[in-house]
Design an enzyme around this catalytic site. Sequence first.
Site, PDB file in Angstrom:
ATOM      1  N   SER A  29       1.584  -3.027   8.539  1.00 13.53           N
ATOM      2  CA  SER A  29       1.606  -3.709   9.836  1.00 13.53           C
ATOM      3  C   SER A  29       2.989  -4.302  10.081  1.00 13.53           C
ATOM      4  O   SER A  29       3.592  -4.879   9.171  1.00 13.53           O
ATOM      5  CB  SER A  29       0.550  -4.819   9.879  1.00 13.53           C
ATOM      6  OG  SER A  29      -0.741  -4.283   9.729  1.00 13.53           O
ATOM      7  N   GLU A  45      -6.200  -5.850   3.270  1.00 14.96           N
ATOM      8  CA  GLU A  45      -6.153  -7.036   2.404  1.00 14.96           C
ATOM      9  C   GLU A  45      -7.301  -7.029   1.389  1.00 14.96           C
ATOM     10  O   GLU A  45      -7.786  -8.078   0.964  1.00 14.96           O
ATOM     11  CB  GLU A  45      -6.179  -8.344   3.206  1.00 14.96           C
ATOM     12  CG  GLU A  45      -5.352  -8.394   4.458  1.00 14.96           C
ATOM     13  CD  GLU A  45      -3.898  -7.994   4.243  1.00 14.96           C
ATOM     14  OE1 GLU A  45      -3.466  -7.858   3.093  1.00 14.96           O
ATOM     15  OE2 GLU A  45      -3.202  -7.799   5.236  1.00 14.96           O
ATOM     16  N   THR A  61       0.822  -1.215   0.000  1.00 16.34           N
ATOM     17  CA  THR A  61       0.000   0.000   0.000  1.00 16.34           C
ATOM     18  C   THR A  61       0.855   1.264   0.000  1.00 16.34           C
ATOM     19  O   THR A  61       1.845   1.366   0.725  1.00 16.34           O
ATOM     20  CB  THR A  61      -0.933   0.010   1.219  1.00 16.34           C
ATOM     21  OG1 THR A  61      -1.754  -1.151   1.190  1.00 16.34           O
ATOM     22  CG2 THR A  61      -1.815   1.249   1.234  1.00 16.34           C
ATOM     23  N   ARG A  85     -15.327 -12.456 -15.130  1.00 19.17           N
ATOM     24  CA  ARG A  85     -13.942 -12.820 -14.850  1.00 19.17           C
ATOM     25  C   ARG A  85     -13.931 -13.863 -13.734  1.00 19.17           C
ATOM     26  O   ARG A  85     -14.147 -13.529 -12.571  1.00 19.17           O
ATOM     27  CB  ARG A  85     -13.129 -11.598 -14.418  1.00 19.17           C
ATOM     28  CG  ARG A  85     -11.651 -11.907 -14.116  1.00 19.17           C
ATOM     29  CD  ARG A  85     -10.908 -10.668 -13.670  1.00 19.17           C
ATOM     30  NE  ARG A  85     -10.854  -9.673 -14.730  1.00 19.17           N
ATOM     31  CZ  ARG A  85     -10.375  -8.437 -14.551  1.00 19.17           C
ATOM     32  NH1 ARG A  85      -9.941  -8.063 -13.369  1.00 19.17           N
ATOM     33  NH2 ARG A  85     -10.343  -7.589 -15.565  1.00 19.17           N
TER      34      ARG A  85
END
Length: 407
Positions: A158, A363, A126, A381
Amino acid sequence: MFLELNEEQREIWRWAKEFADKEIAPQVEEYDRKATFNHELCKKIAQQGFFGAILPEKYGGQAIDYVAYALMTEEIARVCSSTRTLFSVQISLVEMPILKYGSEAQKEHYLPKLATGEMIGCFGLTEPNAGSDAGNQQTTAVADGDHYILNGQKTWISNGSIADVAIVITQTDKGKGHKGMCAFLVDTKTEGFSARPIAPKLGLWASDTSELFLENVKVHKDQMLGNPGDGFKVAMYCLDQGRFSVACGGVGVMQGCLDIAANYAMEREAFDQKIGEFQQIQHMVADMSCDTEAGRLLTFRAAHLKNKGVRNTRETCMAKLFCTEAAQRAAYNALQIFGGYGFSEEYPAARYYRDARVLTLYEGTSQIQRLILGQDALGIRPANGKESPTTTFDRLTGHYPELAGVK
């Protein structure tokens, strides 16, 4: 599809529950209120062999299966989401990708140390402008002889400030888009690498969450995880693993909320009776109980497919979506049952409420999970790939086709 735990899985569940109750629970409130990472507890977790849970024995692991890992993760989350985050990141976001994509030299160097807690890891994906849009990486890696020079910033990482090694996702060729991304194993003591804790936060007060800064960080080409251009693939694999552990963490939060709410409901009195005798309280407890069992079964199904070696992105997304959203409901109901006391930090309901909120964000947000599952259901998809057998239950045969012939 399995519906019953074997003796080894039950024993690991008992072991994890006992450790959580005796070693984690008594310290939760102290470290949460101090907003301090518990280094001593981290050492105890390592000494128990928890960090090596899934790893093969040749790399110092316990070689347990994914169902047992789900149960371990659930039990830790039941008493402390901050501790569960440490545990999940170490295994799902660091050890598992090294095990899958690492060279033998990388595996031999890192995995035994991660399994014993000698090393703590973090996963740097991120960025300030790259959250759900994981392919929009701004952190660059420029080839320089036998090395790469890394520059960029990561956020909401984290374990970031306590990590010894970081998996860093970079862009080596912007013209190739996500096919130009690479992953590197970066020693956090490397010159130019730094971390800064993010505080204050809404929840996970005892978990380390940090920003990472890379300023001309020089890493050898041998530190690349996987092959050139594999960065996006590595990142997606990490997210698949991470989503599973977060789903299991959601089950733990639900179970924890159910436990504290049920106990309080049978202690607290109003109108000359236990509040648990009122139907509206019973209804909230019933909803929490149903969600907990449903979530646990969804995580077990994903774990079962992982054990079989069957691709399970779809099932993991389902588990992550349901369990994290249900954890919000459980935390809300628990606080509601505690009433005014639930709004006080004197009782655990407030901590569960704060800590549960992030589950639907990291996540992959709930919206991303719905996007994946919606496109799969509509045939736009397939979540598990076009070449993977369907994992949809066949109502005519009563079987899951993907398990036919799989031992």
